[in-house]
Design a protein around this motif. Structure first.
Motif, PDB file in Angstrom:
ATOM      1  N   PHE A 257     -13.244  13.498   0.706  1.00 31.00           N
ATOM      2  CA  PHE A 257     -12.931  12.062   0.751  1.00 31.00           C
ATOM      3  C   PHE A 257     -13.403  11.462  -0.581  1.00 31.00           C
ATOM      4  N   ASN A 258     -12.537  11.283  -1.543  1.00 34.19           N
ATOM      5  CA  ASN A 258     -12.932  10.557  -2.756  1.00 34.19           C
ATOM      6  C   ASN A 258     -13.070   9.090  -2.371  1.00 34.19           C
ATOM      7  N   THR A 259     -14.192   8.472  -2.740  1.00 36.90           N
ATOM      8  CA  THR A 259     -14.460   7.110  -2.287  1.00 36.90           C
ATOM      9  C   THR A 259     -14.901   6.214  -3.439  1.00 36.90           C
TER      10      THR A 259
ATOM     11  N   GLU B 202      -2.379  25.133  -1.672  1.00 33.19           N
ATOM     12  CA  GLU B 202      -2.084  24.216  -0.552  1.00 33.19           C
ATOM     13  C   GLU B 202      -2.953  22.972  -0.751  1.00 33.19           C
ATOM     14  N   HIS B 203      -2.322  21.821  -0.897  1.00 33.99           N
ATOM     15  CA  HIS B 203      -3.055  20.561  -1.091  1.00 33.99           C
ATOM     16  C   HIS B 203      -2.387  19.506  -0.217  1.00 33.99           C
ATOM     17  N   ILE B 204      -3.059  19.214   0.891  1.00 35.35           N
ATOM     18  CA  ILE B 204      -2.514  18.310   1.912  1.00 35.35           C
ATOM     19  C   ILE B 204      -3.368  17.053   1.975  1.00 35.35           C
ATOM     20  N   LEU B 205      -2.725  15.893   2.148  1.00 34.74           N
ATOM     21  CA  LEU B 205      -3.440  14.632   2.364  1.00 34.74           C
ATOM     22  C   LEU B 205      -3.314  14.262   3.833  1.00 34.74           C
ATOM     23  N   ILE B 206      -4.449  13.947   4.447  1.00 34.65           N
ATOM     24  CA  ILE B 206      -4.472  13.556   5.860  1.00 34.65           C
ATOM     25  C   ILE B 206      -4.914  12.092   5.909  1.00 34.65           C
TER      26      ILE B 206
ATOM     27  N   GLN C 175     -11.520   7.712  -6.379  1.00 35.50           N
ATOM     28  CA  GLN C 175     -10.437   7.303  -5.473  1.00 35.50           C
ATOM     29  C   GLN C 175      -9.387   6.507  -6.244  1.00 35.50           C
ATOM     30  N   THR C 176      -8.123   6.941  -6.159  1.00 37.09           N
ATOM     31  CA  THR C 176      -7.049   6.247  -6.882  1.00 37.09           C
ATOM     32  C   THR C 176      -6.083   5.522  -5.952  1.00 37.09           C
ATOM     33  N   VAL C 177      -6.073   5.871  -4.682  1.00 37.24           N
ATOM     34  CA  VAL C 177      -5.201   5.181  -3.718  1.00 37.24           C
ATOM     35  C   VAL C 177      -6.100   4.528  -2.661  1.00 37.24           C
TER      36      VAL C 177
ATOM     37  N   PHE D 211       0.651  15.016   4.796  1.00 38.81           N
ATOM     38  CA  PHE D 211       1.764  15.360   3.905  1.00 38.81           C
ATOM     39  C   PHE D 211       1.221  16.033   2.648  1.00 38.81           C
ATOM     40  N   TYR D 212       2.130  16.721   1.933  1.00 39.55           N
ATOM     41  CA  TYR D 212       1.709  17.435   0.721  1.00 39.55           C
ATOM     42  C   TYR D 212       1.445  16.475  -0.437  1.00 39.55           C
ATOM     43  N   ASP D 213       0.346  16.728  -1.155  1.00 43.33           N
ATOM     44  CA  ASP D 213       0.029  15.933  -2.343  1.00 43.33           C
ATOM     45  C   ASP D 213       1.094  16.178  -3.408  1.00 43.33           C
ATOM     46  N   ILE D 214       1.472  15.113  -4.090  1.00 44.23           N
ATOM     47  CA  ILE D 214       2.530  15.184  -5.106  1.00 44.23           C
ATOM     48  C   ILE D 214       2.058  15.924  -6.365  1.00 44.23           C
ATOM     49  N   GLU D 215       0.743  15.973  -6.565  1.00 44.98           N
ATOM     50  CA  GLU D 215       0.169  16.677  -7.729  1.00 44.98           C
ATOM     51  C   GLU D 215      -0.849  17.686  -7.244  1.00 44.98           C
ATOM     52  N   PRO D 216      -0.382  18.808  -6.689  1.00 43.52           N
ATOM     53  CA  PRO D 216      -1.296  19.744  -6.024  1.00 43.52           C
ATOM     54  C   PRO D 216      -2.348  20.340  -6.952  1.00 43.52           C
TER      55      PRO D 216
ATOM     56  N   LEU E  74      -7.547   4.988   3.051  1.00 42.96           N
ATOM     57  CA  LEU E  74      -8.367   6.143   3.419  1.00 42.96           C
ATOM     58  C   LEU E  74      -7.538   7.425   3.499  1.00 42.96           C
ATOM     59  N   HIS E  75      -8.029   8.481   2.854  1.00 40.81           N
ATOM     60  CA  HIS E  75      -7.328   9.765   2.917  1.00 40.81           C
ATOM     61  C   HIS E  75      -8.316  10.894   2.726  1.00 40.81           C
ATOM     62  N   MET E  76      -8.005  12.013   3.353  1.00 40.01           N
ATOM     63  CA  MET E  76      -8.816  13.216   3.190  1.00 40.01           C
ATOM     64  C   MET E  76      -7.939  14.288   2.557  1.00 40.01           C
ATOM     65  N   HIS E  77      -8.467  14.924   1.512  1.00 37.54           N
ATOM     66  CA  HIS E  77      -7.766  16.041   0.879  1.00 37.54           C
ATOM     67  C   HIS E  77      -8.141  17.331   1.610  1.00 37.54           C
ATOM     68  N   LEU E  78      -7.153  18.157   1.908  1.00 38.72           N
ATOM     69  CA  LEU E  78      -7.397  19.517   2.393  1.00 38.72           C
ATOM     70  C   LEU E  78      -6.886  20.447   1.292  1.00 38.72           C
TER      71      LEU E  78
ATOM     72  N   CYS F 109       0.870  -1.186   0.000  1.00 40.98           N
ATOM     73  CA  CYS F 109       0.000   0.000   0.000  1.00 40.98           C
ATOM     74  C   CYS F 109       0.908   1.237   0.000  1.00 40.98           C
ATOM     75  N   LEU F 110       0.703   2.091  -0.991  1.00 38.91           N
ATOM     76  CA  LEU F 110       1.530   3.293  -1.145  1.00 38.91           C
ATOM     77  C   LEU F 110       1.546   4.152   0.125  1.00 38.91           C
ATOM     78  N   PHE F 111       0.354   4.405   0.687  1.00 38.24           N
ATOM     79  CA  PHE F 111       0.293   5.307   1.837  1.00 38.24           C
ATOM     80  C   PHE F 111       0.816   4.630   3.108  1.00 38.24           C
ATOM     81  N   CYS F 112       0.664   3.312   3.251  1.00 39.61           N
ATOM     82  CA  CYS F 112       1.296   2.615   4.385  1.00 39.61           C
ATOM     83  C   CYS F 112       2.817   2.749   4.279  1.00 39.61           C
ATOM     84  N   LYS F 113       3.337   2.689   3.058  1.00 37.17           N
ATOM     85  CA  LYS F 113       4.789   2.839   2.860  1.00 37.17           C
ATOM     86  C   LYS F 113       5.234   4.267   3.177  1.00 37.17           C
ATOM     87  N   ILE F 114       4.388   5.242   2.885  1.00 41.58           N
ATOM     88  CA  ILE F 114       4.709   6.637   3.231  1.00 41.58           C
ATOM     89  C   ILE F 114       4.731   6.790   4.753  1.00 41.58           C
ATOM     90  N   ILE F 115       3.751   6.222   5.436  1.00 41.53           N
ATOM     91  CA  ILE F 115       3.719   6.288   6.916  1.00 41.53           C
ATOM     92  C   ILE F 115       4.984   5.634   7.498  1.00 41.53           C
TER      93      ILE F 115
HETATM   94  P1  AMP Z   1      -7.478  10.128  -4.660  1.00 41.46           P
HETATM   95  O1  AMP Z   1      -7.460  10.364  -6.141  1.00 41.46           O
HETATM   96  O2  AMP Z   1      -8.582  10.804  -3.920  1.00 41.46           O
HETATM   97  O3  AMP Z   1      -7.372   8.651  -4.346  1.00 41.46           O
HETATM   98  O4  AMP Z   1      -6.171  10.833  -4.103  1.00 41.46           O
HETATM   99  C1  AMP Z   1      -4.906  10.251  -4.139  1.00 41.46           C
HETATM  100  C2  AMP Z   1      -3.932  11.394  -4.118  1.00 41.46           C
HETATM  101  O5  AMP Z   1      -2.643  10.889  -3.807  1.00 41.46           O
HETATM  102  C3  AMP Z   1      -3.796  12.142  -5.460  1.00 41.46           C
HETATM  103  O6  AMP Z   1      -4.159  13.498  -5.284  1.00 41.46           O
HETATM  104  C4  AMP Z   1      -2.314  11.970  -5.813  1.00 41.46           C
HETATM  105  O7  AMP Z   1      -1.765  13.112  -6.419  1.00 41.46           O
HETATM  106  C5  AMP Z   1      -1.695  11.684  -4.455  1.00 41.46           C
HETATM  107  N1  AMP Z   1      -0.455  10.933  -4.471  1.00 41.46           N
HETATM  108  C6  AMP Z   1      -0.174   9.801  -5.157  1.00 41.46           C
HETATM  109  N2  AMP Z   1       1.069   9.380  -4.892  1.00 41.46           N
HETATM  110  C7  AMP Z   1       1.600  10.262  -4.005  1.00 41.46           C
HETATM  111  C8  AMP Z   1       2.852  10.384  -3.345  1.00 41.46           C
HETATM  112  N3  AMP Z   1       3.843   9.490  -3.523  1.00 41.46           N
HETATM  113  N4  AMP Z   1       3.040  11.435  -2.509  1.00 41.46           N
HETATM  114  C9  AMP Z   1       2.077  12.342  -2.322  1.00 41.46           C
HETATM  115  N5  AMP Z   1       0.856  12.279  -2.901  1.00 41.46           N
HETATM  116  C10 AMP Z   1       0.629  11.262  -3.746  1.00 41.46           C
END
Ligand code: AMP
Ligand code: ZN
Length: 114
Positions: free
Chosen positions: A86-88, A37-41, A94-96, A28-33, A99-103, A4-10
């Protein structure tokens, strides 16, 4: 959770630009803001989406909201506002699957979303 990408980030296996962390939540900051300001919680426990959270684990969601409020204050969004998302699932965009919340803040955001 393995693979899991986000488990690996944690876990620090994949680098991230951290803005907040406590015992239950990581932010942390979203990689594609999509805003200035685009933060993932995210919760430190793996849930695929909000649909997988039950019972006592809703404390993670509570902590995510508290982190969002703290970060919004820190970023100075109280006056002009901001958005929490919360994209679900597939239709929610939802692409990841952790669970994540965008700010999102720092600009005027459109509604409705696409
Ligand atoms: P969602 O499309 O709601 O599932 O959001 C997933 C978000 O994760 C997207 O906005 C991506 O830009 C972001 N994302 C994917 N990989 C990474 C990463 N390695 N670091 C930070 N953000 C990421
Ligand atoms: Zn995960």
């Amino acid at each position: 959770m393995k693979d899991c990408l986000f488990c690996k980030i944690i876990g620090g296996e994949i680098p991230s630009n951290k803005v907040y962390e406590d015992d239950m939540v990581y932010a942390f900051y979203d990689i594609e803001p999509q805003a200035p300001e685009h933060i993932l919680i995210i919760p430190k426990k793996h849930f695929e989406s909000i649909m997988d959270v039950t019972g006592k684990d809703f404390e993670y969601v509570d902590k995510m909201m508290q982190a969002a409020q703290k970060l919004a204050k820190e970023k100075g969004f109280e006056k002009d506002g901001f958005r929490l998302v919360f994209n679900t699932g597939r239709d929610g965009g939802q692409t990841v699957a952790h669970l994540h919340m965008h700010l999102l803040g720092g600009r005027s955001l459109q509604w409705p979303p696409g």
